[in-house]
Design an enzyme around this catalytic site. Structure first.
Site, PDB file in Angstrom:
ATOM      1  N   LYS A 181       1.161  -0.861   0.013  1.00 20.72           N
ATOM      2  CA  LYS A 181       0.215   0.556  -0.036  1.00 20.72           C
ATOM      3  C   LYS A 181       1.280   1.207   0.097  1.00 20.72           C
ATOM      4  O   LYS A 181       0.535   2.052  -0.334  1.00 20.72           O
ATOM      5  CB  LYS A 181      -0.702  -0.161   1.557  1.00 20.72           C
ATOM      6  CG  LYS A 181      -1.424  -1.657   1.442  1.00 20.72           C
ATOM      7  CD  LYS A 181      -2.256  -1.128   2.838  1.00 20.72           C
ATOM      8  CE  LYS A 181      -3.302  -2.341   3.155  1.00 20.72           C
ATOM      9  NZ  LYS A 181      -3.912  -1.897   4.832  1.00 20.72           N
ATOM     10  N   GLU A 193       8.190   2.796  -6.156  1.00 21.13           N
ATOM     11  CA  GLU A 193       7.949   2.229  -4.867  1.00 21.13           C
ATOM     12  C   GLU A 193       7.843   3.168  -3.446  1.00 21.13           C
ATOM     13  O   GLU A 193       8.265   3.641  -3.678  1.00 21.13           O
ATOM     14  CB  GLU A 193       9.506   1.338  -4.582  1.00 21.13           C
ATOM     15  CG  GLU A 193       9.206   0.065  -4.304  1.00 21.13           C
ATOM     16  CD  GLU A 193       8.624  -0.755  -3.271  1.00 21.13           C
ATOM     17  OE1 GLU A 193       8.034   0.181  -2.888  1.00 21.13           O
ATOM     18  OE2 GLU A 193       9.277  -1.840  -2.769  1.00 21.13           O
ATOM     19  N   ASP A 194       7.530   3.442  -2.687  1.00 26.00           N
ATOM     20  CA  ASP A 194       7.345   3.773  -0.885  1.00 26.00           C
ATOM     21  C   ASP A 194       9.255   3.641  -0.588  1.00 26.00           C
ATOM     22  O   ASP A 194      10.352   5.168  -0.903  1.00 26.00           O
ATOM     23  CB  ASP A 194       6.471   3.191  -0.011  1.00 26.00           C
ATOM     24  CG  ASP A 194       6.927   2.187   0.187  1.00 26.00           C
ATOM     25  OD1 ASP A 194       7.554   1.511  -0.115  1.00 26.00           O
ATOM     26  OD2 ASP A 194       5.951   1.009   1.484  1.00 26.00           O
ATOM     27  N   VAL A 248      12.636   1.788  -0.607  1.00 25.45           N
ATOM     28  CA  VAL A 248      13.874   0.013  -0.585  1.00 25.45           C
ATOM     29  C   VAL A 248      14.875  -0.189   0.218  1.00 25.45           C
ATOM     30  O   VAL A 248      15.756   1.609   0.827  1.00 25.45           O
ATOM     31  CB  VAL A 248      14.769   0.810  -1.639  1.00 25.45           C
ATOM     32  CG1 VAL A 248      15.294  -0.496  -2.063  1.00 25.45           C
ATOM     33  CG2 VAL A 248      13.469   0.759  -3.658  1.00 25.45           C
ATOM     34  N   ASP A 249      14.566  -0.797   1.585  1.00 22.13           N
ATOM     35  CA  ASP A 249      15.261  -1.359   2.832  1.00 22.13           C
ATOM     36  C   ASP A 249      16.040  -2.385   2.272  1.00 22.13           C
ATOM     37  O   ASP A 249      17.862  -2.109   1.574  1.00 22.13           O
ATOM     38  CB  ASP A 249      14.202  -1.657   3.566  1.00 22.13           C
ATOM     39  CG  ASP A 249      14.674  -2.080   4.888  1.00 22.13           C
ATOM     40  OD1 ASP A 249      15.919  -1.801   5.015  1.00 22.13           O
ATOM     41  OD2 ASP A 249      13.601  -2.711   5.691  1.00 22.13           O
ATOM     42  N   GLY A 281      16.071  -4.228  -0.327  1.00 23.77           N
ATOM     43  CA  GLY A 281      15.979  -4.534  -1.744  1.00 23.77           C
ATOM     44  C   GLY A 281      15.100  -5.612  -2.399  1.00 23.77           C
ATOM     45  O   GLY A 281      15.094  -5.626  -3.480  1.00 23.77           O
ATOM     46  N   THR A 302      12.031  -6.375  -2.130  1.00 29.44           N
ATOM     47  CA  THR A 302      10.691  -6.576  -2.454  1.00 29.44           C
ATOM     48  C   THR A 302      10.692  -6.125  -3.651  1.00 29.44           C
ATOM     49  O   THR A 302      10.644  -6.729  -4.628  1.00 29.44           O
ATOM     50  CB  THR A 302      10.236  -5.313  -1.562  1.00 29.44           C
ATOM     51  OG1 THR A 302      10.119  -5.751  -0.362  1.00 29.44           O
ATOM     52  CG2 THR A 302       8.536  -5.700  -2.361  1.00 29.44           C
ATOM     53  N   ASP A 352       3.325   3.617   6.442  1.00 24.61           N
ATOM     54  CA  ASP A 352       2.700   3.185   7.958  1.00 24.61           C
ATOM     55  C   ASP A 352       3.308   2.579   9.158  1.00 24.61           C
ATOM     56  O   ASP A 352       4.884   1.913   8.622  1.00 24.61           O
ATOM     57  CB  ASP A 352       1.807   2.343   7.860  1.00 24.61           C
ATOM     58  CG  ASP A 352       1.791   1.104   7.412  1.00 24.61           C
ATOM     59  OD1 ASP A 352       3.104   0.584   6.733  1.00 24.61           O
ATOM     60  OD2 ASP A 352       1.404  -0.541   8.052  1.00 24.61           O
TER      61      ASP A 352
HETATM   62  P1  5GP Z   1      12.833  -4.812   0.935  1.00 22.47           P
HETATM   63  O1  5GP Z   1      12.750  -6.249   0.685  1.00 22.47           O
HETATM   64  O2  5GP Z   1      13.292  -3.150   0.820  1.00 22.47           O
HETATM   65  O3  5GP Z   1      13.236  -4.820   2.697  1.00 22.47           O
HETATM   66  O4  5GP Z   1      11.716  -4.085   1.653  1.00 22.47           O
HETATM   67  C1  5GP Z   1      10.802  -2.918   1.098  1.00 22.47           C
HETATM   68  C2  5GP Z   1       9.647  -2.822   1.736  1.00 22.47           C
HETATM   69  O5  5GP Z   1       9.749  -2.613   3.633  1.00 22.47           O
HETATM   70  C3  5GP Z   1       8.714  -1.376   1.698  1.00 22.47           C
HETATM   71  O6  5GP Z   1       8.172  -1.632   0.510  1.00 22.47           O
HETATM   72  C4  5GP Z   1       7.975  -1.471   2.740  1.00 22.47           C
HETATM   73  O7  5GP Z   1       6.653  -2.170   3.362  1.00 22.47           O
HETATM   74  C5  5GP Z   1       9.272  -2.330   4.189  1.00 22.47           C
HETATM   75  N1  5GP Z   1       9.683  -0.800   5.108  1.00 22.47           N
HETATM   76  C6  5GP Z   1      10.892  -0.346   4.729  1.00 22.47           C
HETATM   77  N2  5GP Z   1      11.532   0.594   5.285  1.00 22.47           N
HETATM   78  C7  5GP Z   1      10.558   0.675   6.312  1.00 22.47           C
HETATM   79  C8  5GP Z   1       9.985   1.867   6.410  1.00 22.47           C
HETATM   80  O8  5GP Z   1      11.070   2.309   7.790  1.00 22.47           O
HETATM   81  N3  5GP Z   1       9.226   2.361   7.423  1.00 22.47           N
HETATM   82  C9  5GP Z   1       8.134   1.382   6.649  1.00 22.47           C
HETATM   83  N4  5GP Z   1       6.481   2.224   6.867  1.00 22.47           N
HETATM   84  N5  5GP Z   1       8.454   0.396   6.078  1.00 22.47           N
HETATM   85  C10 5GP Z   1       9.429  -0.049   5.099  1.00 22.47           C
END
Ligand code: 5GP
Length: 177
Positions: free
Chosen positions: A43, A99-100, A102-103, A105, A107, A159
């Site tokens: 979302k 994307e909102d 990238v943490d 990576g 996703t 969120d």
């Molecule tokens: P990744 O797969 O890159 O680790 O994570 C991506 C997803 O993790 C983002 O689309 C988001 O939903 C969630 N996410 C990662 N860090 C944060 C954060 O600081 N705040 C929020 N609300 N969501 C996060």
């Protein structure tokens, strides 16, 4: 009593200015094509996608995709599961994943691979935020809003357990509080 608002990391006006710049850059880069498909990742990207898409000056259509990620907690398992695929046909189209954040990576990397199987002409990526120091898999972000540190951010679509998603700015919280 209502709870205090999270402290501001990125203000509403800073977000607005950066979204306008990104929209200009994207519109320039795709100015010779026949338009793009923006694929918002639900979302968290819904507000960013709404603002970005309205600032573009090129033809664009909108799709959404949903993946399961953190399952109502702040701990990443690295496993990504598709919850909702795109509805429209993206074969032969220029796709921009929106994307909102990238943490690790995982996703975005999963989404690129998954969407490639739909046969688009090209795939590029756009993320509002990036936590570079948390990267576990290498993934290219073609259009990036802001780099941030290793902290949990909320607001502007993001969120914490469904809270603070509609804050107009990006704020920081401590998920352990
Ligand atoms: P990744 O797969 O890159 O680790 O994570 C991506 C997803 O993790 C983002 O689309 C988001 O939903 C969630 N996410 C990662 N860090 C944060 C954060 O600081 N705040 C929020 N609300 N969501 C996060």
């Amino acid at each position: 009593m209502s709870e205090p608002s999270p402290p501001v990391l990125i203000s509403e006006s800073a977000i607005d200015a950066r979204v306008r710049e990104l929209a200009r850059e994207i519109s320039d880069d795709y100015s010779n094509g026949d338009g793009i498909v923006l694929i918002g990742v639900l979302k968290g990207a819904f507000i960013f996608l709404a603002d970005l898409s309205r600032r573009l000056t090129i033809p664009r259509t909108i799709e959404f995709i949903a993946v399961s990620s953190y399952e109502d907690s702040d701990v990443s398992s690295g496993a990504v599961r598709l919850v909702m695929d795109v509805r429209g046909n993206i074969e032969g189209r220029d796709v921009l994943i929106v994307e909102d954040i990238v943490d690790t990576g995982h996703t975005l990397s999963y989404l690129i691979g998954m969407l490639e199987s739909h046969g688009p002409a090209s795939i590029r990526t756009c993320a509002l935020l990036h936590k570079a120091e948390r990267a576990e898999v290498e993934v290219n972000i073609d259009y990036l809003g802001f780099g941030i540190g290793d902290e949990w951010v909320v607001g502007y679509g993001l969120d914490f357990v469904e809270k603070d998603r509609t804050l107009p700015y990006i704020g920081v919280i401590d998920p352990n509080d």
